[in-house]
Design a protein around this motif. Structure first.
Motif, PDB file in Angstrom:
ATOM      1  N   GLU A 555     -84.230  -0.878 -44.860  1.00 53.30           N
ATOM      2  CA  GLU A 555     -82.799  -0.787 -44.536  1.00 53.30           C
ATOM      3  C   GLU A 555     -81.940  -1.322 -45.669  1.00 53.30           C
ATOM      4  OE1 GLU A 555     -82.627  -2.865 -40.838  1.00 53.30           O
ATOM      5  OE2 GLU A 555     -83.511  -1.175 -39.749  1.00 53.30           O
ATOM      6  N   LYS A 556     -82.383  -2.424 -46.235  1.00 57.93           N
ATOM      7  CA  LYS A 556     -81.609  -3.022 -47.324  1.00 57.93           C
ATOM      8  C   LYS A 556     -81.597  -2.135 -48.559  1.00 57.93           C
ATOM      9  CE  LYS A 556     -82.181  -7.872 -46.168  1.00 57.93           C
ATOM     10  NZ  LYS A 556     -81.230  -7.740 -45.086  1.00 57.93           N
ATOM     11  N   VAL A 557     -82.755  -1.522 -48.837  1.00 52.35           N
ATOM     12  CA  VAL A 557     -82.825  -0.624 -49.993  1.00 52.35           C
ATOM     13  C   VAL A 557     -81.821   0.506 -49.816  1.00 52.35           C
ATOM     14  CG1 VAL A 557     -84.277   1.041 -51.211  1.00 52.35           C
ATOM     15  CG2 VAL A 557     -85.220  -1.162 -50.538  1.00 52.35           C
ATOM     16  N   VAL A 558     -81.826   1.082 -48.629  1.00 51.49           N
ATOM     17  CA  VAL A 558     -80.885   2.170 -48.359  1.00 51.49           C
ATOM     18  C   VAL A 558     -79.446   1.687 -48.541  1.00 51.49           C
ATOM     19  CG1 VAL A 558     -80.032   3.750 -46.606  1.00 51.49           C
ATOM     20  CG2 VAL A 558     -82.478   3.331 -46.803  1.00 51.49           C
ATOM     21  N   ALA A 559     -79.182   0.476 -48.034  1.00 53.62           N
ATOM     22  CA  ALA A 559     -77.811  -0.043 -48.110  1.00 53.62           C
ATOM     23  C   ALA A 559     -77.367  -0.195 -49.566  1.00 53.62           C
ATOM     24  CB  ALA A 559     -77.729  -1.382 -47.388  1.00 53.62           C
ATOM     25  N   ILE A 560     -78.249  -0.741 -50.396  1.00 55.49           N
ATOM     26  CA  ILE A 560     -77.889  -0.929 -51.812  1.00 55.49           C
ATOM     27  C   ILE A 560     -77.585   0.405 -52.476  1.00 55.49           C
ATOM     28  CG2 ILE A 560     -78.756  -1.568 -54.094  1.00 55.49           C
ATOM     29  CD1 ILE A 560     -80.141  -3.884 -52.958  1.00 55.49           C
ATOM     30  N   VAL A 561     -78.508   1.343 -52.311  1.00 55.50           N
ATOM     31  CA  VAL A 561     -78.323   2.633 -52.980  1.00 55.50           C
ATOM     32  C   VAL A 561     -77.046   3.310 -52.485  1.00 55.50           C
ATOM     33  CG1 VAL A 561     -79.296   4.925 -53.377  1.00 55.50           C
ATOM     34  CG2 VAL A 561     -80.791   2.922 -53.395  1.00 55.50           C
ATOM     35  N   LYS A 562     -76.826   3.236 -51.168  1.00 57.38           N
ATOM     36  CA  LYS A 562     -75.645   3.860 -50.588  1.00 57.38           C
ATOM     37  C   LYS A 562     -74.358   3.280 -51.200  1.00 57.38           C
ATOM     38  CE  LYS A 562     -75.591   5.888 -46.023  1.00 57.38           C
ATOM     39  NZ  LYS A 562     -76.023   5.636 -44.658  1.00 57.38           N
ATOM     40  N   GLU A 563     -74.346   1.960 -51.273  1.00 52.96           N
ATOM     41  CA  GLU A 563     -73.151   1.286 -51.789  1.00 52.96           C
ATOM     42  C   GLU A 563     -72.865   1.741 -53.218  1.00 52.96           C
ATOM     43  OE1 GLU A 563     -73.330  -3.008 -51.488  1.00 52.96           O
ATOM     44  OE2 GLU A 563     -71.735  -3.123 -52.989  1.00 52.96           O
ATOM     45  N   GLN A 564     -73.917   1.801 -54.030  1.00 55.90           N
ATOM     46  CA  GLN A 564     -73.719   2.189 -55.428  1.00 55.90           C
ATOM     47  C   GLN A 564     -73.338   3.659 -55.546  1.00 55.90           C
ATOM     48  OE1 GLN A 564     -73.360  -0.099 -57.638  1.00 55.90           O
ATOM     49  NE2 GLN A 564     -73.938  -1.532 -56.007  1.00 55.90           N
ATOM     50  N   HIS A 565     -73.903   4.477 -54.674  1.00 53.56           N
ATOM     51  CA  HIS A 565     -73.560   5.895 -54.657  1.00 53.56           C
ATOM     52  C   HIS A 565     -72.066   6.067 -54.347  1.00 53.56           C
ATOM     53  CE1 HIS A 565     -74.692  10.145 -52.998  1.00 53.56           C
ATOM     54  NE2 HIS A 565     -73.816  10.200 -53.971  1.00 53.56           N
ATOM     55  N   GLU A 566     -71.598   5.310 -53.371  1.00 51.49           N
ATOM     56  CA  GLU A 566     -70.186   5.369 -53.026  1.00 51.49           C
ATOM     57  C   GLU A 566     -69.324   4.926 -54.200  1.00 51.49           C
ATOM     58  OE1 GLU A 566     -68.742   6.741 -50.498  1.00 51.49           O
ATOM     59  OE2 GLU A 566     -70.732   7.270 -49.730  1.00 51.49           O
ATOM     60  N   LYS A 567     -69.794   3.855 -54.852  1.00 51.83           N
ATOM     61  CA  LYS A 567     -69.047   3.333 -55.997  1.00 51.83           C
ATOM     62  C   LYS A 567     -68.936   4.401 -57.090  1.00 51.83           C
ATOM     63  CE  LYS A 567     -70.422   0.121 -59.275  1.00 51.83           C
ATOM     64  NZ  LYS A 567     -71.206  -1.084 -59.537  1.00 51.83           N
ATOM     65  N   ALA A 568     -70.081   5.075 -57.348  1.00 50.49           N
ATOM     66  CA  ALA A 568     -70.095   6.100 -58.392  1.00 50.49           C
ATOM     67  C   ALA A 568     -69.120   7.227 -58.036  1.00 50.49           C
ATOM     68  CB  ALA A 568     -71.508   6.644 -58.564  1.00 50.49           C
ATOM     69  N   LYS A 569     -69.149   7.629 -56.764  1.00 53.94           N
ATOM     70  CA  LYS A 569     -68.256   8.704 -56.339  1.00 53.94           C
ATOM     71  C   LYS A 569     -66.793   8.319 -56.541  1.00 53.94           C
ATOM     72  CE  LYS A 569     -70.341  10.319 -52.326  1.00 53.94           C
ATOM     73  NZ  LYS A 569     -70.325  11.003 -51.042  1.00 53.94           N
ATOM     74  N   LYS A 570     -66.495   7.060 -56.182  1.00 48.94           N
ATOM     75  CA  LYS A 570     -65.122   6.592 -56.298  1.00 48.94           C
ATOM     76  C   LYS A 570     -64.692   6.604 -57.770  1.00 48.94           C
ATOM     77  CE  LYS A 570     -62.414   2.678 -54.709  1.00 48.94           C
ATOM     78  NZ  LYS A 570     -62.598   1.632 -55.722  1.00 48.94           N
ATOM     79  N   LEU A 571     -65.571   6.084 -58.627  1.00 45.15           N
ATOM     80  CA  LEU A 571     -65.264   6.057 -60.065  1.00 45.15           C
ATOM     81  C   LEU A 571     -64.978   7.460 -60.585  1.00 45.15           C
ATOM     82  CD1 LEU A 571     -67.795   3.527 -61.612  1.00 45.15           C
ATOM     83  CD2 LEU A 571     -65.307   3.424 -61.739  1.00 45.15           C
ATOM     84  N   LEU A 572     -65.800   8.405 -60.180  1.00 43.83           N
ATOM     85  CA  LEU A 572     -65.637   9.765 -60.696  1.00 43.83           C
ATOM     86  C   LEU A 572     -64.388  10.427 -60.130  1.00 43.83           C
ATOM     87  CD1 LEU A 572     -69.322  11.020 -60.689  1.00 43.83           C
ATOM     88  CD2 LEU A 572     -67.940  10.314 -62.637  1.00 43.83           C
TER      89      LEU A 572
END
Ligand code: ADP
Ligand code: ZN
Length: 609
Positions: A555-572
């Motif tokens: 669950e934690k692994v998923v949470a980390i990746v998800k958070e960073q994915h969201e961050k990347a999307k926001k940046l782009l």
């Protein structure tokens, strides 16, 4: 002298023959032996034997009667008759009624006959044949030492011309080994003080880092004979050869002392003896023999054993205890300086243009081993030849790094326009996310030329120098960068493709390590949930926690990746304009450099934030 390998047949060949032998044996021999003779008699004889009370076991069937005499020796058979009093009479004569008047042998005996005997025949034959083969091979080259029964071959190599200077980088390893050279030159200096040299030195490190080369260099510098054998060669197909090979090897070595004995892949024989059923007896005997030999000679007799392995954790502790392989020399992947030095050593063998900047090349080849760097230089030379040039230039070297990392360019792979666009956005997505996060290393090069490895394009990032520590923030940024490719696709095309599988794999691996190994989650604190089992070969890990914890980790692994994915999307999304500009530019140009990338980025003002 050249190394000579024993002729080896694939294992499947031997299994095939074994199966065939068993099959034929069972087809022809066993049926004859298995059925004990059944004697057919008439009913009169049967009645006679009843009267004489000479019946052992009896089995009455609908159509026939099987019986034995008192001694149970012969089996008789007769037809069944309508004889109502038969049972009573049989009972009176003391016969045993039995359902299985054995026509066959005991299961044990038949098992032995149908499996063990043919296998024995097969092995005896095989043993004989292999000796014949080895003798034949031995006859052809002079380096076979026919000792006693084993006929083991040991390779003495000329190491003339290999010196420490040929091994670039690896200064710590060289330092440690120079002492050995000094000792071989001048043993008195050491014996005077009463110091004895370590008997064995273990070179540990990933494949291709120059372990074999270092061992040869020791022999070359000390100008002593170099015996070389690979661990797997000890463990041959046929039983009993391993231990005697070890004996031969040491006998030879002692005669030629001072000398170097080099055992490559020692893990092949030196694996932990775990005492499990079905363990490899042959290997164990070989290992025991090796240990005995090492205990048998004193430290000062001039035989120096060097062994190499890339799986040190799997070695038997008996092998690594003091008095055996008591010195361990790590031979790690080269750092930036090391890579530059290795490139230069190998570049001496080819013609290189004067203006080639090896520092840049070394930076691009981060993570490459010595063997890979040697390969890169050679590929560059081949490329120059292909272009009909006589000197290698920097572009050759850069291209060959990509070749070694990603495979050859697929010249005739045709991407549709839409695919080109998607790949362009994907790669720019990675690069832009990397650049926008202040801590990420700058981009060296982006390309959308398909490679034979299957990559449709890639972004080459360059570290400024070698980094030994990564902060949590940096790791998170890396994960965001991995997700950047997919994020760009989502934003622009509102659709996702299969092109991100490698990114996903890497992002997951990083996120998992953060939690299970680096203690970067609050809940688990500094508890290791995973241990690395295979440090030098891909770094496999094994989980060491309960099932519930595993669930939490996931669950934690998923949470980390998800958070960073969201961050990347926001940046782009925030930099959509520059994303479009860059992607269009790449789509048109196919390959752009880091400078071009930064120029556009700065012009569009993406970095002001
Ligand atoms: P290992 O035994 O560690 O797997 P090798 O010693 O067989 O590696 O190295 C394979 C090749 O890689 C060597 O022949 C050499 O060309 C190159 N190589 C590896 N390390 C170095 C180094 N430090 N300096 C120069 N060449 C190297
Ligand atoms: Zn990608």
């Amino acid at each position: 002298m050249k190394e000579v390998k024993n002729p080896r047949k694939p294992l499947i060949y031997y299994y095939g023959i074994a199966v065939l032998v068993i099959f034929l044996f069972n087809l022809i021999v066993t049926p004859v032996l298995m059925n004990r003779q059944v004697k057919e008699v008439d009913y009169g004889t049967f009645m006679e034997m009843i009267d004489k009370k000479n019946i052992g076991k009896v089995e009455v069937d609908d159509s026939e009667i099987l019986f034995t005499d008192k001694e149970n020796e012969t089996i008789y058979k007769t037809g069944a008759m309508n004889d109502p009093t038969l049972t009573q009479r049989l009972y009176d004569c003391g016969a045993k009624f039995s359902k299985d008047v054995d026509q066959t042998m005991s299961p044990l005996l038949s098992g032995i006959l149908s499996f063990v005997v043919p296998l024995l025949i097969f092995f005896v034959l095989g043993q004989y044949m292999s000796k014949k083969l080895i003798e034949q091979a031995g006859g052809k080259n002079a380096m076979s030492f026919g000792m006693g029964k084993s006929n083991a071959k040991i390779y003495v190599q000329s190491t003339q011309g290999i010196h420490f200077s040929d091994v670039a980088g690896e200064d710590e390893a060289k330092e440690s080994l120079k002492e050995i050279v000094d000792y071989l030159h001048n043993p008195d200096k050491y014996t005077q003080v009463g110091a004895s040299m370590p008997k064995g030195i273990l070179l540990v490190g990933p494949p291709g880092t120059g372990k074999t080369m270092l061992a040869k260099a020791v022999a070359g510098e000390a100008q002593v004979p170099f015996f070389s054998i690979s661990g797997s060669e000890f463990v041959e197909m046929f039983v009993g050869m391993g231990a005697s090979k070890v004996r031969d090897l040491f006998k030879q070595a002692k005669e030629k002392a001072p000398c170097i004995v080099f055992i490559d892949e020692i893990d092949a024989i030196g694996k932990k003896r775990d005492g499990q059923m079905g363990g490899n007896d042959e290997r164990e005997q070989t290992l025991n023999q090796l240990l005995t030999e090492m205990d048998g000679f004193e430290g000062n007799n001039g035989v120096m054993i060097l062994a190499a392995t890339n799986r040190p954790e799997s070695l038997d502790p008996a092998l690594t205890r003091p008095g055996r392989f008591d010195r361990r020399v790590p031979v790690e992947l080269p750092d930036l300086q090391g890579r530059e030095a290795i490139l230069k050593v190998h570049a001496k063998k080819i013609k290189v243009a004067d203006d080639v900047n090896f520092h840049t090349i070394a930076r691009m080849a981060s993570g490459a081993s010595g063997a890979e760097l040697a390969n890169i230089v050679n590929e560059a030379a081949l490329r120059a030849v292909r272009d009909n040039r006589t000197v290698v230039n920097e572009a050759d070297l850069e291209e060959s790094i990509e070749t070694v990392i990603a495979g050859y360019q697929k010249k005739n792979a045709v991407l549709s326009d839409q695919e080109r666009k998607v790949v362009s956005y994907h790669e720019i997505g990675h690069a832009l996310v990397a650049a926008l996060q202040t801590h990420s290393a700058p981009v060296q090069k982006i390309t959308i030329i398909p490679r034979t490895s299957g990559a449709l394009g890639y972004t080459m990032q360059v570290e400024q120098g070698d980094k030994y520590l990564l902060t949590k923030q940096e790791l998170e940024n890396k994960i965001a960068t991995f997700t950047g490719g997919r994020a760009a696709e989502e934003i622009v095309f509102h659709e996702i493709t299969t092109g991100a599988s490698n990114d996903i794999e890497q992002a997951t691996k990083l996120a998992r390590s953060m939690i299970t190994r680096y203690g970067m989650s609050e809940e688990f604190d500094m508890v290791a949930m995973e241990t690395v089992t295979n440090q030098y070969l891909g770094g496999d890990t094994s989980l060491a926690c309960s099932a519930e914890t595993q669930k939490e980790i996931d669950e934690k692994v998923v949470a980390i990746v998800k958070e960073q994915h969201e961050k990347a999307k926001k940046l782009l999304e925030e930099n959509r304009e520059v994303l479009d500009k860059l992607a269009m530019y790449l789509c048109e140009k196919e390959t752009i450099t880091g400078e071009e990338f930064m120029e556009i980025l700065n012009k569009e003002g993406g970095m002001q934030k």
